[in-house]
Design a protein around this motif. Structure first.
Motif, PDB file in Angstrom:
ATOM      1  N   ARG A 159      52.403  82.946  40.220  1.00  0.00           N
ATOM      2  CA  ARG A 159      51.579  81.751  40.395  1.00  0.00           C
ATOM      3  C   ARG A 159      52.484  80.544  40.655  1.00  0.00           C
ATOM      4  NH1 ARG A 159      48.811  81.794  35.788  1.00  0.00           N
ATOM      5  NH2 ARG A 159      49.747  79.981  34.755  1.00  0.00           N
ATOM      6  N   GLU A 218      52.777  76.812  40.866  1.00  0.00           N
ATOM      7  CA  GLU A 218      52.113  75.563  40.475  1.00  0.00           C
ATOM      8  C   GLU A 218      52.876  74.418  41.132  1.00  0.00           C
ATOM      9  OE1 GLU A 218      51.940  75.535  36.221  1.00  0.00           O
ATOM     10  OE2 GLU A 218      50.478  77.168  36.128  1.00  0.00           O
ATOM     11  N   ARG A 272      56.840  75.170  39.848  1.00  0.00           N
ATOM     12  CA  ARG A 272      56.810  75.910  38.584  1.00  0.00           C
ATOM     13  C   ARG A 272      56.229  77.285  38.875  1.00  0.00           C
ATOM     14  NH1 ARG A 272      53.155  76.237  33.882  1.00  0.00           N
ATOM     15  NH2 ARG A 272      54.395  76.345  31.963  1.00  0.00           N
ATOM     16  N   ASP A 309      48.525  68.390  45.312  1.00  0.00           N
ATOM     17  CA  ASP A 309      48.843  69.316  44.234  1.00  0.00           C
ATOM     18  C   ASP A 309      47.944  70.544  44.357  1.00  0.00           C
ATOM     19  OD1 ASP A 309      50.397  67.212  43.485  1.00  0.00           O
ATOM     20  OD2 ASP A 309      49.200  66.632  41.747  1.00  0.00           O
ATOM     21  N   GLU A 310      48.504  71.709  44.147  1.00  0.00           N
ATOM     22  CA  GLU A 310      47.704  72.928  44.232  1.00  0.00           C
ATOM     23  C   GLU A 310      48.420  74.089  43.555  1.00  0.00           C
ATOM     24  OE1 GLU A 310      47.157  74.291  48.261  1.00  0.00           O
ATOM     25  OE2 GLU A 310      48.901  73.159  48.928  1.00  0.00           O
ATOM     26  N   THR A 311      47.657  75.144  43.338  1.00  0.00           N
ATOM     27  CA  THR A 311      48.176  76.374  42.742  1.00  0.00           C
ATOM     28  C   THR A 311      47.916  77.525  43.702  1.00  0.00           C
ATOM     29  OG1 THR A 311      47.788  75.577  40.479  1.00  0.00           O
ATOM     30  CG2 THR A 311      48.030  77.958  40.792  1.00  0.00           C
ATOM     31  N   LYS A 339      48.679  81.764  44.440  1.00  0.00           N
ATOM     32  CA  LYS A 339      49.108  83.044  43.892  1.00  0.00           C
ATOM     33  C   LYS A 339      49.519  83.995  45.021  1.00  0.00           C
ATOM     34  CE  LYS A 339      46.252  83.108  39.683  1.00  0.00           C
ATOM     35  NZ  LYS A 339      45.286  83.922  38.904  1.00  0.00           N
TER      36      LYS A 339
END
Length: 563
Positions: free
Chosen positions: A285, A287, A295, A317-319, A321
């Motif tokens: 993931r 981050e 991260r 900002d985003e996440t 996977k």
């Protein structure tokens, strides 16, 4: 697809006390390509080419099987084989001793060997063709395709495909790292590659001068009568070319770029080496927060790795996977000599591209969305490539110009051809899917590289699947009307919708894969998921999982990417 290979001898390493020569035998059935230069740093090249080998032999698709009966059979076979060997060895020793004592070796021993070798090779090629036709998956596991090498004015790069067709590797070597390689014949060809060649690579040393040679001899002499000339005609699986095209097309798409410290990648591999997950999710993931280093979180342990590299400079900002992370072990040998690692992300569950920068070299590792999702399918990738296409005339002009110039950006090619930049970019995307071009991240430009002739490529690639085209249209026209969305145990989700009079229902697992699905349409009633999901299920998944990613990519494609 029938593919012809003609090699003069075999690739290998000619070693002496103070000098070694890496000799690659090119495919004589292709254009004349040659190169000869001395490596300035053979040790770094050894590690980089070994990483490429790790991609070639990679096959991480899960294969669950009961081995108890096989182990018992194998033990019995070993015991029987050992008994037979002892008996045969004893008899042969007696026979050979008597034969040597009575008569010297035959004078035509060499010709007999060549005859038997020809019989063996013909049988092997026939077996390979039958296996490729009847069991393509086993064929790809046992008979990996030879790597592609391209000699350009400023670089030499090797490309290969993994056995499971989920990973692509490319090693770029700057021509400046080769002394004496100022004269060369640029172009693309296959090179003979065998597993023993990898063992020879391990003998490269810094104290021994090493030459890299794509041997021009085969193009300058008559070779048909030579003992080490061999010709193969194999039927390549269509997925091989389709996968190469999908990868080339993916490299030119707009992505989020994340710069990682080498220590962060090492921490990821070290944790995966010590721990084996027993249940999902199995993702890395990312981050991403603007102005801060990335991260990385390893699931399902939720182990966080704080990167110390450059700050993320994305738009928001985003996440994100990515899955299939154990394929990253192909990079292990590169980390001690790496300067930095850049990751290009398309979105959740979509392909990712890892670029390791080393002094004078770059290594590109492109991974499909999942290990089980090979590049040849390309459904997730095709969903975000946009609908803009170039006409045949533009495609011909751009292809011809790129063939002559060998490298170019959409802007430079648009200036030279007189076409609109968005038309040129669309043509480059199509050329990439045909295997005629590849995007070089370091140069920021497309390079001409023809895996096969364009006419042959079109026969294999064919038009876009009808269900995929229709699914994208349903999504863009907002035809998907959600009726129910429910969280299920194990991180799964139940989705029910109404789309153009049909009622698709599906359960997506935590990795976004169809766990169960049904639809009232004719396509699903006839094929289920065997031939891929129907347009309604694809549109439903696209709406729920990929809407944000697709809007971002579509905006980039329609704007900055296409000019």
């Amino acid at each position: 697809m029938n593919y012809e290979l003609r090699y003069l001898g075999k690739s290998g390493v000619d070693q002496g006390p103070y000098r070694s020569t890496l000799r690659f035998s090119p495919n004589l059935a292709r254009e004349r390509v040659w190169l000869d230069g001395e490596l300035r740093d053979p040790l770094r090249f050894r590690e980089a080419i070994s990483a490429l080998h790790a991609v070639v032999i990679g096959d991480l698709k899960f294969k669950k099987r009961d081995k108890s009966a096989y182990e018992a059979w194998k033990k019995a076979q070993l015991e029987e084989e050992e008994r037979v060997r002892r008996d045969v060895r004893a008899k042969e020793q007696v026979r050979l001793a008597a034969e040597i004592a009575s008569s010297p070796p035959s004078k035509d021993l060499e010709s007999q060997f060549r005859t038997m070798h020809r019989i063996y090779w013909d049988a092997r090629v026939k077996w390979a063709n039958e296996l490729a036709k009847n069991d393509p998956q086993l064929f790809r596991s046992l008979v990996p395709c030879d790597p592609i090498v391209t000699v350009a004015d400023d670089v030499v790069f090797f490309e290969c495909f993994s056995k499971d067709e989920s990973s692509y590797g490319a090693l770029y070597l700057d021509r400046e790292q080769l002394d004496g390689a100022h004269q060369a014949a640029p172009g693309t060809t296959n090179v003979d590659y065998s597993l023993p060649l990898f063992d020879h690579f391990q003998g490269l040393r810094t104290y021994r001068a090493t030459r890299l040679k794509v041997d021009p001899e085969g193009f300058e002499v008559r070779v048909e009568g030579r003992a080490d000339y061999r010709e193969e005609k194999i039927d390549l699986p269509p997925s091989w070319l389709r996968g190469f095209g999908q990868i080339s097309a993916a490299t030119g798409l707009p992505m989020r770029r994340v710069s990682l410290d080498v220590a962060s990648v090492y921490s990821v591999l070290a944790h995966l080496k010590r721990h084996r997950e027993k249940e999902g999710p199995r993702a890395i993931r990312f981050e991403l927060v603007r102005g801060k280093p990335a991260r990385l979180v390893l699931e399902p342990w939720n182990v966080a790795i704080e990167d110390r590299g450059a700050a993320y400079e994305g738009e928001k900002d985003e996440t994100i996977k990515v899955w299939g992370r154990r394929r990253l072990f192909a990079l292990a040998r590169l980390l001690p000599i790496a300067e930095r690692v850049d990751v290009h992300l398309l979105g959740n569950g979509l392909p990712s591209i890892w670029i390791v920068t080393m002094p004078g070299m770059r290594f590109v590792l492109a991974l499909s969305g999942w290990t089980e999702s090979d590049w040849s399918g390309g459904t997730n990738l095709d969903l975000i490539t946009g609908t803009f296409t170039a006409d045949a005339a533009t495609l011909e002009r751009v292809g011809s110009t790129l063939r002559v110039r060998r490298t170019g950006t959409p802007a430079s090619l648009a200036s030279e051809t007189g076409d609109a930049q968005k038309s040129v970019a669309a043509a480059l995307h199509r050329l990439s899917k045909q295997g005629q071009a590849v995007y070089d991240f370091a140069a920021g430009a497309y390079r001409f590289r023809d895996v096969v002739e364009a006419r042959e490529a079109e026969k294999v690639i064919g038009p876009e699947p009808e269900e995929l085209t229709a699914a994208r249209k349903l999504f863009v026209e907002h035809r998907v009307k959600m009726e129910r969305e429910e969280a299920l145990p194990g991180g799964k989700r139940l989705l029910v919708a109404r789309i153009s009079g049909e009622s698709p229902e599906t359960i997506l697992d935590r990795d976004g894969v169809f766990s169960r699905a049904r639809c009232t349409c004719t396509h699903h009633r006839r094929f289920g998921l065997r031939n891929g999901a129907c347009r309604h299920l694809l549109a439903l998944r696209l709406t729920v999982i990929g809407s944000a990613d697709v809007r971002l990519a579509a905006g980039s494609i329609g704007g900055s990417f296409f000019g």
